[in-house]
Design a protein around this motif. Structure first.
Motif, PDB file in Angstrom:
ATOM      1  N   VAL A 123       0.892  -1.215  -0.028  1.00 53.16           N
ATOM      2  CA  VAL A 123       0.028  -0.020   0.010  1.00 53.16           C
ATOM      3  C   VAL A 123       0.880   1.254  -0.284  1.00 53.16           C
ATOM      4  O   VAL A 123       0.783   2.135  -0.674  1.00 53.16           O
ATOM      5  N   LEU A 124       1.982   1.338   0.795  1.00 49.64           N
ATOM      6  CA  LEU A 124       2.998   2.453   0.911  1.00 49.64           C
ATOM      7  C   LEU A 124       3.564   2.561  -0.369  1.00 49.64           C
ATOM      8  O   LEU A 124       3.510   3.599  -1.160  1.00 49.64           O
ATOM      9  N   PHE A 125       4.040   1.474  -0.967  1.00 56.07           N
ATOM     10  CA  PHE A 125       4.713   1.681  -2.343  1.00 56.07           C
ATOM     11  C   PHE A 125       3.886   2.208  -3.419  1.00 56.07           C
ATOM     12  O   PHE A 125       4.270   3.021  -4.319  1.00 56.07           O
ATOM     13  N   ASN A 126       2.641   1.513  -3.559  1.00 54.85           N
ATOM     14  CA  ASN A 126       1.672   2.261  -4.501  1.00 54.85           C
ATOM     15  C   ASN A 126       1.428   3.664  -4.385  1.00 54.85           C
ATOM     16  O   ASN A 126       1.254   4.251  -5.308  1.00 54.85           O
ATOM     17  N   HIS A 127       1.355   4.165  -3.125  1.00 57.64           N
ATOM     18  CA  HIS A 127       1.039   5.479  -2.917  1.00 57.64           C
ATOM     19  C   HIS A 127       2.071   6.562  -3.203  1.00 57.64           C
ATOM     20  O   HIS A 127       1.861   7.756  -3.695  1.00 57.64           O
ATOM     21  N   PHE A 128       3.328   5.946  -3.000  1.00 55.90           N
ATOM     22  CA  PHE A 128       4.241   6.847  -3.184  1.00 55.90           C
ATOM     23  C   PHE A 128       5.250   6.788  -4.291  1.00 55.90           C
ATOM     24  O   PHE A 128       6.420   7.168  -4.633  1.00 55.90           O
ATOM     25  N   SER A 129       4.480   5.835  -5.555  1.00 56.07           N
ATOM     26  CA  SER A 129       5.373   5.569  -6.749  1.00 56.07           C
ATOM     27  C   SER A 129       4.592   6.084  -7.938  1.00 56.07           C
ATOM     28  O   SER A 129       3.181   6.273  -7.580  1.00 56.07           O
ATOM     29  N   GLY A 130       5.109   6.244  -8.980  1.00 57.50           N
ATOM     30  CA  GLY A 130       4.224   6.148 -10.301  1.00 57.50           C
ATOM     31  C   GLY A 130       3.673   7.780 -10.362  1.00 57.50           C
ATOM     32  O   GLY A 130       3.926   8.436  -9.970  1.00 57.50           O
ATOM     33  N   SER A 131       2.440   7.468 -10.987  1.00 61.38           N
ATOM     34  CA  SER A 131       1.672   8.577 -11.016  1.00 61.38           C
ATOM     35  C   SER A 131       1.262   9.445  -9.944  1.00 61.38           C
ATOM     36  O   SER A 131       1.005  10.598  -9.643  1.00 61.38           O
ATOM     37  N   ASN A 132       1.057   8.603  -8.743  1.00 62.29           N
ATOM     38  CA  ASN A 132       0.790   9.093  -7.506  1.00 62.29           C
ATOM     39  C   ASN A 132       1.803   9.912  -7.008  1.00 62.29           C
ATOM     40  O   ASN A 132       1.457  10.861  -6.382  1.00 62.29           O
ATOM     41  N   ALA A 133       2.939   9.402  -7.008  1.00 63.38           N
ATOM     42  CA  ALA A 133       4.113  10.223  -6.600  1.00 63.38           C
ATOM     43  C   ALA A 133       4.238  11.768  -7.396  1.00 63.38           C
ATOM     44  O   ALA A 133       4.480  12.914  -6.798  1.00 63.38           O
ATOM     45  N   ASP A 134       4.094  11.477  -8.706  1.00 66.14           N
ATOM     46  CA  ASP A 134       4.278  12.736  -9.488  1.00 66.14           C
ATOM     47  C   ASP A 134       3.141  13.836  -9.287  1.00 66.14           C
ATOM     48  O   ASP A 134       3.377  15.014  -9.342  1.00 66.14           O
ATOM     49  N   ARG A 135       1.830  13.254  -9.004  1.00 68.65           N
ATOM     50  CA  ARG A 135       0.935  14.050  -8.396  1.00 68.65           C
ATOM     51  C   ARG A 135       1.085  14.884  -7.056  1.00 68.65           C
ATOM     52  O   ARG A 135       0.787  16.028  -6.911  1.00 68.65           O
ATOM     53  N   MET A 136       1.609  13.975  -6.346  1.00 69.52           N
ATOM     54  CA  MET A 136       1.957  14.286  -5.094  1.00 69.52           C
ATOM     55  C   MET A 136       3.225  15.632  -4.967  1.00 69.52           C
ATOM     56  O   MET A 136       2.986  16.693  -4.309  1.00 69.52           O
ATOM     57  N   LYS A 137       3.880  15.395  -5.741  1.00 68.12           N
ATOM     58  CA  LYS A 137       5.103  16.630  -5.972  1.00 68.12           C
ATOM     59  C   LYS A 137       4.529  17.584  -6.292  1.00 68.12           C
ATOM     60  O   LYS A 137       4.746  18.926  -6.155  1.00 68.12           O
ATOM     61  N   ARG A 138       3.463  17.578  -7.407  1.00 70.70           N
ATOM     62  CA  ARG A 138       2.993  18.789  -8.222  1.00 70.70           C
ATOM     63  C   ARG A 138       2.042  19.451  -6.891  1.00 70.70           C
ATOM     64  O   ARG A 138       2.011  20.693  -7.190  1.00 70.70           O
ATOM     65  N   VAL A 139       1.197  18.694  -6.649  1.00 71.16           N
ATOM     66  CA  VAL A 139       0.229  19.360  -5.699  1.00 71.16           C
ATOM     67  C   VAL A 139       0.986  20.041  -4.476  1.00 71.16           C
ATOM     68  O   VAL A 139       0.554  21.277  -3.892  1.00 71.16           O
ATOM     69  N   TYR A 140       1.784  19.163  -3.734  1.00 72.76           N
ATOM     70  CA  TYR A 140       2.365  19.503  -2.543  1.00 72.76           C
ATOM     71  C   TYR A 140       3.493  20.694  -2.993  1.00 72.76           C
ATOM     72  O   TYR A 140       3.409  21.613  -2.098  1.00 72.76           O
ATOM     73  N   GLY A 141       3.905  20.663  -3.979  1.00 71.63           N
ATOM     74  CA  GLY A 141       4.750  21.553  -4.570  1.00 71.63           C
ATOM     75  C   GLY A 141       4.255  23.174  -4.382  1.00 71.63           C
ATOM     76  O   GLY A 141       4.866  24.192  -4.083  1.00 71.63           O
TER      77      GLY A 141
END
Length: 530
Positions: free
Chosen positions: A272-290
């Motif tokens: 669950v942790l790996f899926n949340h912080f990888s791939g498109s989810n990670a890119d989205r978090m970088k953009r949104v939190y950035g």
């Protein structure tokens, strides 16, 4: 007998007085908005009846004593007319023509001329209509807000009840707990803490979205753009963390279903942790939190500016802060909590990884948790760089705004460098106070800017920035063919040497050895990236 005779002789005087009263009464009939009263005027006589208005009797026009209520701060501060003030003017059970019921004696109206009654009637009728509209709108808004708050509170209570224990150790039976190894207990406690704190984070986001974002638009009438400045990317944040919380909560529920003897153990969480912080989810978090984190200062300053000027906002915040659902969690506190949340994940995942050992069934989970930890660190690093980049961009604009528009500097290549060239395709990499040494050995305080292709030295003059002057040498230095060297026997000094037919050298001093080394490293990195 003589006295009686004199009274009889004076009777014509009473007759003339009676004719004067009749003339006055006839005049009163013409000035009371078309109503004809038998005795006296509508404004002065509380017991007279209008002959033209059906059902108009002294009883129907007899008004109960006015009751003055205390004006609530929320009504006045929101800019809405206090409705209970109109109850003094408005009769209960309908709104007949004002002149039919305004006859109730009141000291406030004793000195008002009869000619003003018509206009007073119109103005009061408009107040009555406004009062009814505001009253209905206010009641509908309050009822809708209460329904939304109660529904949201119910949803919060469901999640809170499922995670009401302080830790996993307190959520299982004591007999079951004695059968579990210490490392497993510590691992389960950290996983439980991750789920519980994620629940609190989702709650904060929902307060920002349901209570503040919607409320500011509906009740304070803020435009959507203004709300976006306060809560940038809020929809994306709520979507990201709602899905993540649902995923880890489902994993807990699955473990509870398989549990026995009054306890349960979450065997697997790494996927669950790996899926949340990888791939498109990670890119989205970088953009949104950035974007959200880089706009923190702007959002807080914008809120403080609005709050100091808008009384409706002040009243709205005061009302919401006393709500049980908000729990005195203000807008600035919400924004700060969201910016801090992303920095908590590396710590929690590191603790989970630390206690994911000692069992064969934990080997695969250990690998996935370790990978997730590296991924979340990359997310945090990217967000931090975006925040830093935004701050540098804002700082460069600030310096540009303080620059004297007439200030200009000739570079060694004979190219002119003006105020507008600071922003012309350039990025600020580093800035801070330094000192330049002139030909006679004196040190001059300057503000240094390391841009993507030049180093600029500025000085203050009349509260504005101008290009620093130094022995007719250029204080805008290109990074091309630049040589950076330490000053011998001076731990705070460095040389900036421009190569060419006529090389020039600037002797620069920082406040400490560490600061000098930072400047040298950043200049070297900027030269290498050109």
């Amino acid at each position: 007998f003589s006295r009686c005779r004199s009274l009889v002789q004076r009777r014509p005087c009473f007759s003339r007085l009676g004719s004067f009263e009749r003339e006055t009464k006839e005049k009163d009939k013409k000035v009371t908005s078309g109503h004809v009263f038998g005795v006296g005027s509508a404004f002065l006589a509380p017991t007279t009846a209008c002959r033209r208005c059906p059902g108009d009797t002294p009883a129907s026009r007899r008004r109960p004593p006015a009751v003055f209520q205390r004006v609530s701060p929320s009504a006045t501060s929101l800019g809405k007319p206090p409705l209970h003030l109109y109850s003094v003017l408005r009769p209960p059970g309908g709104t007949p023509p004002l002149t039919c019921w305004l006859s109730t004696s009141s000291s406030a109206f004793d000195d008002v001329p009869l000619k003003g009654v018509k206009f007073l009637s119109y103005s009061t009728d408009s107040l009555n209509k406004t009062g009814k509209v505001n009253e209905s709108t206010e009641s509908l808004t309050d009822e809708g807000t209460e329904m939304m708050d109660s529904q949201l509170m119910g949803e919060f209570e469901v999640d809170a009840k499922e995670l009401e224990a302080n830790s996993w150790s307190f959520s299982v039976d004591k007999k079951f707990l004695k059968q579990v190894k210490k490392d497993v207990i510590k691992r389960q406690d950290v996983i439980y803490e991750l789920i519980q704190t994620e629940m609190h984070h989702v709650r904060t986001l929902r307060i920002m979205w349901n209570v503040y974002s919607k409320g500011l638009q509906k009740e304070v009438q803020l435009e959507a753009q203004a709300v976006e400045r306060l809560f940038p990317m809020l929809d994306d944040l709520l979507d990201i963390h709602t899905h993540f919380f649902s995923s880890i909560l489902d994993r807990k529920r699955e473990a509870q279903q398989k549990g026995k003897d009054g306890g349960f153990v979450i065997h697997k969480i790494g996927d669950v942790l790996f899926n949340h912080f990888s791939g498109s989810n990670a890119d989205r978090m970088k953009r949104v939190y950035g974007k959200f984190c880089s706009r923190y200062n702007e959002a807080v300053n914008f809120y403080k500016e609005l709050h100091s000027k808008d009384k409706r906002l002040q009243a709205f915040i005061k009302k919401k802060m006393s709500s049980s659902i908000v729990r005195r969690l203000g807008i600035c506190e919400c924004i700060l909590l969201v910016t801090q949340r992303i920095t908590k994940y590396p710590v929690l995942l590191q603790r989970i990884l630390q206690h994911t050992k000692g069992e064969i069934w934990l080997e695969r989970d250990h690998k996935e948790v370790a990978e997730a930890l590296q991924l979340v660190k990359e997310v945090v690093t990217t967000v931090d760089s975006k925040v830093n980049e935004h701050e540098k961009k804002h700082r460069l604009k600030e310096v540009h705004s303080r620059m004297d528009s007439k200030s200009i500097m000739r570079m060694k290549s004979s190219q002119m460098f003006a105020r507008e060239d600071l922003l012309h395709g350039r990025k600020l990499l580093h800035d801070g106070p330094l000192q330049l040494k002139n030909s006679v050995g004196r040190l001059k305080d300057v503000q240094a800017l390391l841009l993507s292709d030049v180093v600029v030295f500025l000085q203050e003059k009349d509260q504005k920035y101008v290009f620093a002057s130094l022995d007719q040498r250029s204080t805008v230095i290109s990074l091309q063919k630049l040589i950076v060297r330490e000053v011998a026997n001076e731990e705070k000094g460095l040389f900036l040497i421009t190569a060419g037919k006529k090389p020039e050298m600037l002797e620069v001093y920082a406040s400490s050895k560490e600061e000098r080394n930072t400047w040298m490293q950043l200049i070297q990195e900027a030269m290498n990236s050109m």
